[in-house]
Design an enzyme around this catalytic site. Sequence first.
Site, PDB file in Angstrom:
ATOM      1  N   TRP A   1       0.863  -1.187  -0.047  1.00 38.02           N
ATOM      2  CA  TRP A   1      -0.008  -0.018   0.003  1.00 38.02           C
ATOM      3  C   TRP A   1       0.828   1.326   0.025  1.00 38.02           C
ATOM      4  CZ3 TRP A   1      -4.407  -0.843  -1.849  1.00 38.02           C
ATOM      5  CH2 TRP A   1      -5.024  -2.144  -1.619  1.00 38.02           C
TER       6      TRP A   1
ATOM      7  N   ASP B   1      -1.689   7.222   5.893  1.00 34.11           N
ATOM      8  CA  ASP B   1      -2.540   6.307   5.757  1.00 34.11           C
ATOM      9  C   ASP B   1      -2.974   5.272   6.871  1.00 34.11           C
ATOM     10  OD1 ASP B   1      -4.238   4.202   4.683  1.00 34.11           O
ATOM     11  OD2 ASP B   1      -2.756   3.652   3.033  1.00 34.11           O
TER      12      ASP B   1
ATOM     13  N   LYS C   1     -12.106  -0.976   6.762  1.00 33.17           N
ATOM     14  CA  LYS C   1     -11.152  -1.576   7.822  1.00 33.17           C
ATOM     15  C   LYS C   1     -11.586  -1.745   9.211  1.00 33.17           C
ATOM     16  CE  LYS C   1      -8.836  -2.856   4.227  1.00 33.17           C
ATOM     17  NZ  LYS C   1      -7.594  -1.965   3.712  1.00 33.17           N
TER      18      LYS C   1
HETATM   19  C1  LIG Z   1      -7.282  -1.502   2.330  1.00 30.83           C
HETATM   20  C2  LIG Z   1      -6.108  -0.584   2.217  1.00 30.83           C
HETATM   21  C3  LIG Z   1      -5.802   0.533   1.634  1.00 30.83           C
HETATM   22  C4  LIG Z   1      -6.767   0.482  -0.050  1.00 30.83           C
HETATM   23  O1  LIG Z   1      -7.996   1.131   0.189  1.00 30.83           O
HETATM   24  P1  LIG Z   1      -9.196   1.258  -0.566  1.00 30.83           P
HETATM   25  O2  LIG Z   1     -10.226   1.906   0.073  1.00 30.83           O
HETATM   26  O3  LIG Z   1      -9.702  -0.102  -1.032  1.00 30.83           O
HETATM   27  O4  LIG Z   1      -8.442   2.057  -1.827  1.00 30.83           O
HETATM   28  C5  LIG Z   1      -5.044   1.205   1.468  1.00 30.83           C
HETATM   29  N1  LIG Z   1      -4.184   1.575   2.553  1.00 30.83           N
HETATM   30  C6  LIG Z   1      -4.347   0.514   3.427  1.00 30.83           C
HETATM   31  C7  LIG Z   1      -3.050   0.434   4.735  1.00 30.83           C
HETATM   32  C8  LIG Z   1      -5.195  -0.414   3.425  1.00 30.83           C
HETATM   33  O5  LIG Z   1      -5.306  -1.479   4.427  1.00 30.83           O
END
Ligand SMILES: *Cc1c(COP(=O)(O)O)cnc(C)c1O
Length: 361
Positions: free
Chosen positions: A99, A166, A190
């Site tokens: 990611w 993030d 999540k």
């Molecule tokens: C799942 C995830 C993403 C991607 O998220 P989307 O909403 O599907 O674009 C990005 N960063 C992390 C750390 C993730 O766990």
Amino acid sequence: MKVHNFNAGPVVLPRQAVEAAIEAIRDFDGTGIGILEISHRTPGWERVMAETEQLWRDLLGIPDDYAVLFLGGGASTQFFEVPANIMKKKAAYLQTGVWAKKAAKEAKFYGEVEVVASSEDKNYSYIPKNYTIPADADYFHITTNNTIYGTEIHEDITSPVTLVADMSSDIMSRPVDVKKYGIIYGGAQKNVGPAGVTFVIVRKDLLGSSERKLQTMVDYRTHIGAEPRDNSMFNTPPVFPIYVMYETLKWVKEQGGLKAMQKLNQEKAALLYNEIDRNKLFKGTAVKEDRSLMNICFVMAEGYEELEGEFMKFAKSQGMVGIKGHRSVGGFRASTYNACPRESVEALVACMQEFEKKHAK
Ligand SMILES: *Cc1c(COP(=O)(O)O)cnc(C)c1O
């Protein structure tokens, strides 16, 4: 049989949030119209928007000089919206997983990207330490929880330049010192809701700092209204995902807020990591000090590799769902987000113990 949901994303939600969402589909706010059918200009909806923002502010202690936005596009869209909004020339990235790597890739569209450190050499099983953040970077980007590899940055680090995080997979799992960050973003699916809504917490003095001409929707300023109920209402917001997020955060607050969440998450993770370390058949994949409280990765120990498929089958027969590890790590991954109950972790531990009794050499 009771099902124990360990999916990595989308994930198990608090039962009461799901029930409230079902009721809202039938009848939103006593209007006689379901939430899937209302206008986002309905007064009751404007109240939900304002209250959802207030829940974010209260739970995380977000200061007034930050905007809280609920957008579409997922965290992946923020990979380019962040640099578009705040990168002038150069940005620094900590590469702790795919990611993080994907985020850095999008930043390259807007300028120079310096990867200050990477743990790719050991399949991202640790968080790099002792790196230097370049003072001439416009911001430093981290991924606080690495969902695929089960590593986590447990503290709010200090950065000499604007810190961007993030927090897709550990937001609301612990108290965060928001002041240390310029931007915090993530997908809701999540830990705070279903798929379909993305949160962006941005310090307002950063807005427009790239001096770049931006498309209307990409510019964070577009989404900031005069009042909280107007925020994220430039275009149609993802009404239903926001509603489920609202109910999920109400549950978090009722549980005692983020300190209580952190304690519960620490207890659940300790239960499972202790078993992984004790049990002869399994071993963890992440370096101990960097182990994630949200995604717990483990594989079969040496000499027991051939039992992987059999354990998967056994765990499944006992109601465990979503414990298959990501293909880049293999083995197993149990995601123990906020709404994953302690009983589910206890049930998985019981599975591992029973399997050991049957198969230990
Ligand atoms: C799942 C995830 C993403 C991607 O998220 P989307 O909403 O599907 O674009 C990005 N960063 C992390 C750390 C993730 O766990």
